[in-house]
Design a protein around this motif. Structure first.
Motif, PDB file in Angstrom:
ATOM      1  N   MET A 183       4.267  -1.137  -2.864  1.00 44.23           N
ATOM      2  CA  MET A 183       3.283  -2.210  -3.064  1.00 44.23           C
ATOM      3  C   MET A 183       3.398  -2.767  -4.483  1.00 44.23           C
ATOM      4  O   MET A 183       2.482  -3.441  -4.964  1.00 44.23           O
ATOM      5  CB  MET A 183       1.870  -1.691  -2.787  1.00 44.23           C
ATOM      6  N   GLY A 184       4.496  -2.472  -5.155  1.00 45.84           N
ATOM      7  CA  GLY A 184       4.713  -3.016  -6.489  1.00 45.84           C
ATOM      8  C   GLY A 184       3.946  -2.262  -7.564  1.00 45.84           C
ATOM      9  O   GLY A 184       3.544  -1.124  -7.351  1.00 45.84           O
ATOM     10  N   PHE A 213      12.974   5.732   2.015  1.00 45.28           N
ATOM     11  CA  PHE A 213      12.555   6.727   1.021  1.00 45.28           C
ATOM     12  C   PHE A 213      11.051   6.615   0.769  1.00 45.28           C
ATOM     13  O   PHE A 213      10.546   5.522   0.493  1.00 45.28           O
ATOM     14  CB  PHE A 213      13.353   6.526  -0.281  1.00 45.28           C
ATOM     15  N   TYR A 224      -5.810  -5.070  -6.641  1.00 43.77           N
ATOM     16  CA  TYR A 224      -4.621  -4.215  -6.740  1.00 43.77           C
ATOM     17  C   TYR A 224      -3.613  -4.879  -7.694  1.00 43.77           C
ATOM     18  O   TYR A 224      -3.356  -6.084  -7.603  1.00 43.77           O
ATOM     19  CB  TYR A 224      -3.993  -4.005  -5.358  1.00 43.77           C
ATOM     20  N   ILE A 284       6.949  14.515  -6.132  1.00 47.57           N
ATOM     21  CA  ILE A 284       5.936  13.775  -6.906  1.00 47.57           C
ATOM     22  C   ILE A 284       6.355  13.728  -8.374  1.00 47.57           C
ATOM     23  O   ILE A 284       6.683  14.766  -8.959  1.00 47.57           O
ATOM     24  CB  ILE A 284       4.563  14.471  -6.800  1.00 47.57           C
ATOM     25  N   HIS A 307       6.313   2.165 -11.139  1.00 45.88           N
ATOM     26  CA  HIS A 307       6.312   3.149 -12.220  1.00 45.88           C
ATOM     27  C   HIS A 307       7.431   4.156 -11.934  1.00 45.88           C
ATOM     28  O   HIS A 307       8.190   3.994 -10.960  1.00 45.88           O
ATOM     29  CB  HIS A 307       4.943   3.833 -12.330  1.00 45.88           C
ATOM     30  N   LYS A 321       3.918  12.210  -2.793  1.00 49.27           N
ATOM     31  CA  LYS A 321       2.591  11.838  -3.322  1.00 49.27           C
ATOM     32  C   LYS A 321       1.648  11.449  -2.180  1.00 49.27           C
ATOM     33  O   LYS A 321       0.475  11.793  -2.194  1.00 49.27           O
ATOM     34  CB  LYS A 321       2.783  10.680  -4.298  1.00 49.27           C
ATOM     35  N   ASP A 322       2.188  10.694  -1.204  1.00 50.88           N
ATOM     36  CA  ASP A 322       1.387  10.285  -0.045  1.00 50.88           C
ATOM     37  C   ASP A 322       1.816  11.152   1.141  1.00 50.88           C
ATOM     38  O   ASP A 322       2.477  10.689   2.074  1.00 50.88           O
ATOM     39  CB  ASP A 322       1.613   8.793   0.229  1.00 50.88           C
TER      40      ASP A 322
END
Ligand code: AMP
Length: 283
Positions: free
Chosen positions: A27-28, A149, A68, A179, A31, A153-154
């Motif tokens: 979602m951009g 990929f 967001y 993570i 990081h 984390k989720d």
């Protein structure tokens, strides 16, 4: 290359017939966590496509869709530095059609099984995983990657996407990546941008709770209630705990006792920012 239209993606990827193609859906507000997925994708595949799309249908009405972070110029720069072959940043209307944006009532959704969505993030984020699976399957159909990929984390998201790919015979291999954390232990997230300095300090409780649960498990505690109780030492009035669960990492089933397949998962609001994190107890 940066493109916004589905047809442009198809025109480019049709020249990649002899190449293995990776897709990294995002979602951009990229990081180091996202970049780790891109680096892994570069290792595995000849061509890497990154999608940057804040997907409206996975946000609930009271969630942060409007605010967001959207940083496409910087995202594109980062992708270019990593050697990404194609960045696909469609508009919501490009993905769902102009008329669709007025109502979800006429859109075909992919709805993962109740068993997987009626827990963890799915309990409070009703419809979230329908939106995720729908957009991910659309992206798979548009890009037709060999590999895709996703971040641990989720964790619930990866389990659900693997299940969708299996159940619907989608010809793509799902790769889960570890993570990425700040040196402090805080898991990187685009939503960390919402936190003040104090908020970031308070957010450390999530990784501290998870690390401590793993340490207790390593010392021999396998009683799940006892492991969960160790969290209370870290929680203050600055923390609004949504869930802390210990489940089977592959199936998200409840377990009688923690074991080498267990995952501890936490969701907690700090400064009203919803943060999630998890850890494998067996590692
Ligand atoms: P998002 O842009 O938040 O939808 O995330 C896009 C992908 O990056 C998802 O597969 C996430 O699980 C993954 N991701 C996000 N944060 C991290 C992180 N700290 N470490 C590894 N992967 C991550």
């Amino acid at each position: 290359m940066l493109v916004h239209k589905i047809e442009e993606v198809k025109n480019i990827t049709k020249n990649w017939k002899d190449c293995t193609i990776a897709l990294v859906p995002t979602m951009g507000a990229l990081h180091e966590g996202h970049l780790s997925l891109i680096k892994k994708a570069k290792e595995v595949c000849d061509k890497v496509v990154v999608s940057v799309f804040v997907n409206p249908i996975q946000f609930g009405p009271s969630e942060d869709y409007d605010k967001y972070p959207r940083t496409l110029d910087k995202d594109y720069e980062l992708c270019s530095k990593e050697g990404v072959d194609l960045v696909f940043a469609p508009s919501p209307a490009e993905m769902y059609g102009e008329e669709q944006m007025l109502s979800n009532n006429t859109l075909t959704f992919v709805c993962p099984p109740f068993f997987y969505v009626n827990k963890l993030c799915g309990k409070t984020r009703v419809g979230h995983f329908d939106g995720v699976c729908t957009v991910v399957l659309k992206l798979f159909n548009i890009v037709q990657p060999d590999y895709a990929f996703f971040g641990q984390k989720d964790a619930q998201q990866v389990v659900i996407i693997k299940k969708m790919v299996h159940d619907l015979n989608v010809p793509v291999k799902i790769v889960q990546c570890p993570i990425i954390r700040e040196a402090s232990g805080l898991a990187l997230s685009s939503r960390n941008k919402y936190l003040s300095n104090d908020g970031k300090k308070n957010a450390l409780a999530l990784s501290q709770i998870l690390n401590n649960i793993r340490a207790c498990y390593k010392k021999g505690i396998t009683d799940i209630a006892a492991l969960k109780e160790t969290a209370y030492g870290y929680l203050t009035e600055k923390h609004d705990l949504e869930y802390l669960e210990i489940l089977d990492k592959n199936t998200l089933e409840e377990q009688k006792k923690a074991d080498e397949n267990s995952i501890a998962l936490i969701a907690c609001r700090v400064e009203n920012v919803r943060l999630i994190d998890n850890i494998y107890l067996g590692e």
